[in-house]
Design a protein around this motif. Structure first.
Motif, PDB file in Angstrom:
ATOM      1  N   ALA A  97       0.825  -1.210   0.000  1.00 17.74           N
ATOM      2  CA  ALA A  97       0.000   0.000   0.000  1.00 17.74           C
ATOM      3  C   ALA A  97       0.859   1.259   0.000  1.00 17.74           C
ATOM      4  O   ALA A  97       0.490   2.280  -0.596  1.00 17.74           O
ATOM      5  CB  ALA A  97      -0.929  -0.012   1.210  1.00 17.74           C
ATOM      6  N   SER A  98       2.010   1.203   0.647  1.00 19.63           N
ATOM      7  CA  SER A  98       2.884   2.370   0.745  1.00 19.63           C
ATOM      8  C   SER A  98       3.768   2.544  -0.478  1.00 19.63           C
ATOM      9  O   SER A  98       4.073   3.671  -0.882  1.00 19.63           O
ATOM     10  CB  SER A  98       3.772   2.244   1.988  1.00 19.63           C
ATOM     11  N   GLY A  99       4.212   1.432  -1.066  1.00 19.30           N
ATOM     12  CA  GLY A  99       5.264   1.504  -2.075  1.00 19.30           C
ATOM     13  C   GLY A  99       4.819   1.681  -3.502  1.00 19.30           C
ATOM     14  O   GLY A  99       5.653   1.926  -4.381  1.00 19.30           O
ATOM     15  N   GLY A 100       3.527   1.584  -3.766  1.00 16.99           N
ATOM     16  CA  GLY A 100       3.055   1.575  -5.141  1.00 16.99           C
ATOM     17  C   GLY A 100       3.290   2.809  -5.982  1.00 16.99           C
ATOM     18  O   GLY A 100       3.633   2.708  -7.156  1.00 16.99           O
ATOM     19  N   PRO A 101       3.122   4.044  -5.447  1.00 12.93           N
ATOM     20  CA  PRO A 101       3.100   5.208  -6.333  1.00 12.93           C
ATOM     21  C   PRO A 101       4.454   5.613  -6.900  1.00 12.93           C
ATOM     22  O   PRO A 101       4.508   6.475  -7.774  1.00 12.93           O
ATOM     23  CB  PRO A 101       2.544   6.317  -5.430  1.00 12.93           C
ATOM     24  N   VAL A 102       5.551   5.037  -6.425  1.00 18.18           N
ATOM     25  CA  VAL A 102       6.858   5.437  -6.947  1.00 18.18           C
ATOM     26  C   VAL A 102       6.938   5.177  -8.449  1.00 18.18           C
ATOM     27  O   VAL A 102       7.453   6.004  -9.214  1.00 18.18           O
ATOM     28  CB  VAL A 102       7.984   4.700  -6.200  1.00 18.18           C
ATOM     29  N   ASN A 103       6.394   4.056  -8.892  1.00 12.74           N
ATOM     30  CA  ASN A 103       6.441   3.732 -10.317  1.00 12.74           C
ATOM     31  C   ASN A 103       5.638   4.737 -11.132  1.00 12.74           C
ATOM     32  O   ASN A 103       6.123   5.293 -12.124  1.00 12.74           O
ATOM     33  CB  ASN A 103       5.907   2.315 -10.539  1.00 12.74           C
ATOM     34  N   ALA A 104       4.403   5.012 -10.716  1.00 11.06           N
ATOM     35  CA  ALA A 104       3.550   5.951 -11.455  1.00 11.06           C
ATOM     36  C   ALA A 104       4.101   7.368 -11.395  1.00 11.06           C
ATOM     37  O   ALA A 104       4.123   8.085 -12.406  1.00 11.06           O
ATOM     38  CB  ALA A 104       2.123   5.896 -10.906  1.00 11.06           C
ATOM     39  N   ALA A 105       4.539   7.800 -10.215  1.00 14.09           N
ATOM     40  CA  ALA A 105       5.053   9.160 -10.074  1.00 14.09           C
ATOM     41  C   ALA A 105       6.332   9.357 -10.875  1.00 14.09           C
ATOM     42  O   ALA A 105       6.511  10.374 -11.565  1.00 14.09           O
ATOM     43  CB  ALA A 105       5.302   9.480  -8.600  1.00 14.09           C
ATOM     44  N   GLY A 106       7.240   8.374 -10.799  1.00 14.40           N
ATOM     45  CA  GLY A 106       8.456   8.472 -11.594  1.00 14.40           C
ATOM     46  C   GLY A 106       8.179   8.452 -13.070  1.00 14.40           C
ATOM     47  O   GLY A 106       8.813   9.177 -13.859  1.00 14.40           O
ATOM     48  N   GLY A 107       7.217   7.625 -13.489  1.00 19.78           N
ATOM     49  CA  GLY A 107       6.847   7.594 -14.899  1.00 19.78           C
ATOM     50  C   GLY A 107       6.255   8.902 -15.361  1.00 19.78           C
ATOM     51  O   GLY A 107       6.556   9.387 -16.461  1.00 19.78           O
ATOM     52  N   ARG A 108       5.422   9.521 -14.535  1.00 18.32           N
ATOM     53  CA  ARG A 108       4.833  10.800 -14.913  1.00 18.32           C
ATOM     54  C   ARG A 108       5.897  11.891 -14.993  1.00 18.32           C
ATOM     55  O   ARG A 108       5.850  12.773 -15.846  1.00 18.32           O
ATOM     56  CB  ARG A 108       3.744  11.208 -13.912  1.00 18.32           C
ATOM     57  N   LEU A 109       6.880  11.830 -14.102  1.00 20.15           N
ATOM     58  CA  LEU A 109       7.971  12.796 -14.136  1.00 20.15           C
ATOM     59  C   LEU A 109       8.734  12.699 -15.450  1.00 20.15           C
ATOM     60  O   LEU A 109       9.069  13.712 -16.075  1.00 20.15           O
ATOM     61  CB  LEU A 109       8.909  12.546 -12.947  1.00 20.15           C
ATOM     62  N   VAL A 110       8.992  11.475 -15.885  1.00 19.24           N
ATOM     63  CA  VAL A 110       9.674  11.278 -17.168  1.00 19.24           C
ATOM     64  C   VAL A 110       8.814  11.786 -18.317  1.00 19.24           C
ATOM     65  O   VAL A 110       9.311  12.415 -19.259  1.00 19.24           O
ATOM     66  CB  VAL A 110      10.027   9.787 -17.360  1.00 19.24           C
ATOM     67  N   MET A 111       7.505  11.542 -18.241  1.00 22.93           N
ATOM     68  CA  MET A 111       6.606  11.995 -19.309  1.00 22.93           C
ATOM     69  C   MET A 111       6.657  13.507 -19.470  1.00 22.93           C
ATOM     70  O   MET A 111       6.558  14.033 -20.578  1.00 22.93           O
ATOM     71  CB  MET A 111       5.173  11.561 -19.007  1.00 22.93           C
ATOM     72  N   THR A 112       6.821  14.254 -18.375  1.00 24.01           N
ATOM     73  CA  THR A 112       6.848  15.710 -18.476  1.00 24.01           C
ATOM     74  C   THR A 112       8.142  16.225 -19.096  1.00 24.01           C
ATOM     75  O   THR A 112       8.180  17.340 -19.624  1.00 24.01           O
ATOM     76  CB  THR A 112       6.668  16.364 -17.094  1.00 24.01           C
ATOM     77  N   TRP A 113       9.206  15.428 -19.027  1.00 25.23           N
ATOM     78  CA  TRP A 113      10.513  15.884 -19.509  1.00 25.23           C
ATOM     79  C   TRP A 113      10.755  15.579 -20.981  1.00 25.23           C
ATOM     80  O   TRP A 113      11.636  16.176 -21.605  1.00 25.23           O
ATOM     81  CB  TRP A 113      11.630  15.241 -18.683  1.00 25.23           C
TER      82      TRP A 113
END
Length: 402
Positions: A97-113
């Motif tokens: 429950a705690s560790g899941g968003p790192v993948n989505a957040a990191g992916g979104r960060l890459v998408m913005t760049w």
């Protein structure tokens, strides 16, 4: 920063299968029961990931990644105080429950760049984090577990997560000119924008009103079954069926992660060149289904081929994630990208949660070799779905990415 943060998260979420023998010993479990316990972090993912996606879109990637890593480390530290198998299971759910968003957040960060024409490569590099994290966990955690036990091995990803929190707070920033906390980058050097990039403007309607994104999610879920099957039971297969030690089996699995990581980068470049994320996914699904069938037959026909075939299956099973992850984000558009990537991970978590249970029943009834036959059926279904999706997109939007 997105890559290293994901490496830290992956060890926590997917490291349990690499210490399955010690988990069985610590709690007196069968292989099927231990495999079910190993799937509990995925249950935690499933329960919280879409909510984390809303947090990503509202508060940004840096806050979400730092919060997730800190909470993951805290939950892992509770394993030493867990009382019995029920307590350990509850902690593992909290880890997921705690560790899941790192993948989505990191992916979104890459998408913005990165612009769309560069995203296949960029997301391929970004998605190398999963096999790198799995490889590190497979190489190190069995050694620690064999000497000091299951709980000691799980402190390794906790330590890495703690180290990453301040680094994320300092370095995980969106590009200059990004619109708001979760907005898309305003890169005026790139023109003209594609249909996928034009969706960076606020979406009038949810992409979930249309079938296209559900088909991408469905393909990812189907391919998640062979991936979870192989990652959960490969080490125990090598130990129980071929007499390997757990550290040797972990080292072999870790070695596969290197070409697996490079393969994700290569497939990202290929998808940029083809102008399609899904066409390479179809090839992967067909090859995976074929190799899994050969692995199923090898036990009776050519036992010496079983281990090489297993390693090839592991390589193929980890190849699709970057492509389907990027396809989900591009199909949704940047205004919905955080939620779409979180939903993608949530639905994959359904596969990761249910697969150990399903395959545990298969092992109980038919033996571990039958797991690969069942996984082959899911790969075949994924190939059929993605083929139908490609034809449908070509028929309705000839210029759209497929």
């Amino acid at each position: 920063m997105a890559v290293v943060s994901q490496v830290a998260s992956v060890g926590a979420l997917f490291g349990v299968p690499f210490v399955l023998p010690e988990l069985r010993e610590a709690y007196g479990l069968s292989t099927a029961q231990a495999g079910t316990l190993a799937g509990l972090p995925a249950l935690g993912l499933l329960m919280t990931l879409f909510g984390w996606g809303v947090v990503i879109d509202r508060y940004g990637e840096r806050f979400t990644m730092a919060s997730s890593l800190a909470l993951t480390a805290a939950c892992l530290c509770l394993l030493g105080t867990a009382d019995g198998v029920i307590g350990a299971g509850a902690v593992l759910v909290c880890v997921g429950a705690s560790g899941g968003p790192v993948n989505a957040a990191g992916g979104r960060l890459v998408m913005t760049w990165f612009h769309e024409r560069q995203r296949g490569l960029a997301m391929g590099i970004r998605q190398m984090a999963q096999p790198m994290g799995i490889g590190g966990a497979a190489a190190v955690m069995p050694l620690v577990a064999e000497r000091w036990g299951f709980v000691a091995a799980m402190t390794l990803p906790a330590t890495l997560a703690v180290v990453m929190v301040p680094l994320v707070l300092v370095f995980a920033r969106p590009p200059r000119g990004a619109a708001g906390a979760g907005g898309a980058a305003d890169d005026r050097r790139e023109a003209p924008r594609s249909q996928a990039d034009s969706a960076a403007a606020p979406a009038a309607h949810s992409p979930y009103r249309h079938a296209a994104i559900w088909r991408v999610h469905g393909v990812s879920m189907l391919l998640g079954v062979p991936q979870a099957s192989l990652m959960t039971y490969s080490l125990v297969y090598l130990v129980d069926q071929h007499g390997w030690s757990a550290p040797a089996a972990g080292a072999a699995i870790a070695a596969v992660q290197v070409p697996g990581a490079l393969n994700r980068m290569f497939l990202g470049v290929l998808s940029d060149r083809l102008g399609s994320r899904l066409r390479p996914v179809r090839v992967i699904a067909v090859l995976a289904a074929t190799t899994l069938v050969l692995l199923t037959l090898s036990a009776a026909v050519a036992p010496a081929a079983s281990v090489p075939l297993l390693l090839i299956c592991l390589l193929l099973a980890m190849s699709h994630n970057g492509l389907t992850f990027t396809a989900a984000a591009e199909t949704a558009g940047m205004a919905w990208a955080g939620r779409a990537m979180a939903a993608q991970n949530s639905l994959q978590a359904v596969s990761n949660t249910l697969t150990p249970v399903l395959m545990g029943l298969v092992i109980t009834w038919f033996g571990i070799d039958a797991v690969y036959a069942a996984a082959a059926a899911f790969s075949t279904a994924a190939a059929a779905v993605v083929s139908a999706d490609i034809r449908r997109r070509r028929g309705t939007k000839p210029t759209a990415r497929v």
